[in-house]
Design an enzyme around this catalytic site. Structure first.
Site, mmCIF file in Angstrom:
data_model
loop_
_atom_site.group_PDB
_atom_site.id
_atom_site.type_symbol
_atom_site.label_atom_id
_atom_site.label_comp_id
_atom_site.label_asym_id
_atom_site.label_seq_id
_atom_site.Cartn_x
_atom_site.Cartn_y
_atom_site.Cartn_z
ATOM 1 N N GLU A 1 37.884 35.137 -49.293
ATOM 2 C CA GLU A 1 36.008 35.142 -49.090
ATOM 3 C C GLU A 1 36.356 33.939 -47.933
ATOM 4 O O GLU A 1 35.014 34.129 -47.150
ATOM 5 C CB GLU A 1 35.981 34.873 -50.362
ATOM 6 C CG GLU A 1 36.174 35.674 -51.541
ATOM 7 C CD GLU A 1 36.745 35.759 -52.237
ATOM 8 O OE1 GLU A 1 37.174 35.851 -53.675
ATOM 9 O OE2 GLU A 1 38.037 34.469 -51.839
ATOM 10 N N HIS B 1 41.052 31.588 -49.647
ATOM 11 C CA HIS B 1 41.179 32.064 -50.241
ATOM 12 C C HIS B 1 40.925 33.744 -48.773
ATOM 13 O O HIS B 1 40.148 33.207 -48.352
ATOM 14 C CB HIS B 1 40.775 32.521 -51.153
ATOM 15 C CG HIS B 1 41.206 31.809 -52.307
ATOM 16 N ND1 HIS B 1 41.337 31.239 -53.843
ATOM 17 C CD2 HIS B 1 42.935 31.269 -52.352
ATOM 18 C CE1 HIS B 1 41.863 30.826 -54.255
ATOM 19 N NE2 HIS B 1 42.650 30.734 -53.376
ATOM 20 N N CYS C 1 35.722 29.533 -54.995
ATOM 21 C CA CYS C 1 35.494 30.758 -53.769
ATOM 22 C C CYS C 1 33.954 31.000 -54.331
ATOM 23 O O CYS C 1 33.353 31.164 -53.600
ATOM 24 C CB CYS C 1 35.844 32.398 -53.756
ATOM 25 S SG CYS C 1 37.421 31.642 -52.714
ATOM 26 N N CYS D 1 37.333 33.470 -57.391
ATOM 27 C CA CYS D 1 37.572 32.319 -58.243
ATOM 28 C C CYS D 1 36.693 31.585 -58.828
ATOM 29 O O CYS D 1 35.949 31.679 -57.731
ATOM 30 C CB CYS D 1 39.358 31.459 -57.954
ATOM 31 S SG CYS D 1 38.874 30.589 -56.097
#
Length: 126
Positions: A52, A50, A87, A78
Site C-alpha cells: 500500500e 508494504h 498501513c 495492517c
C-alpha cells in the site's frame, strides 16, 4: 477496468515478491483515480514498506495526488506497528476514498481489525 481487473493486476504485482517477503505474505496494491492507474506497489521484502505504501509513493513520485482514489490491495492492510507503521493510518492520511481488499489477514494481530478501522474512517469501503 472493473474492480476484478484492478485486483488481478494487484495479484500479479504481489507475485513479484515471491521468495523475498517471508515471514510476511506477498501483497500487491494498485491505486486508481478516475479509472486510471496512478500508483502500483508490492511488498518487496520483510522490513521494507508494504504494498500500500509502495503504491502511494509511486503515485506521488509520478505527480499524482492519491486523495479521492481507490486502493486495490490483495490483503487486509495492517493496523499495528511492527518494523513499519500501520498501513491503515497511511491510507486514511492519504485521503483514499475507497479500499477494495482481496482477503482478510490471517495474522491474529490484524485479522478483521484493519477492516474495522477503515470502515469507520472511509466513506466507501469494499
Amino acid at each position: 477496468m472493473a474492480d476484478t481487473s484492478f485486483m488481478r493486476l494487484a495479484l500479479r504485482l504481489a507475485r513479484r515478491g515471491y521468495g523475498a517477503t517471508s515471514p510476511n505474505p506477498m501483497v500487491g496494491a494498485v491505486l486508481v483515480k478516475r479509472g486510471k492507474i496512478i500508483g502500483r506497489g508490492w511488498h518487496h521484502r520483510a522490513g521494507l514498506p508494504h504494498a500500500e505504501i509502495e503504491a502511494l509513493h509511486d503515485a506521488q513520485k509520478n505527480g499524482h495526488d492519491p486523495r479521492g482514489a481507490t486502493l486495490y490491495v490483495t490483503l487486509e492492510p495492517c493496523c499495528t506497528h511492527g518494523r513499519t507503521p500501520p498501513c491503515t493510518d497511511a491510507i486514511i492520511a492519504a485521503g483514499i476514498k475507497r479500499v477494495v481488499i482481496g482477503t482478510t489477514d490471517p495474522n491474529p494481530k490484524h485479522a478483521g481489525k484493519g477492516f474495522k478501522i477503515l470502515q469507520r474512517a472511509l466513506p466507501v469501503f469494499s
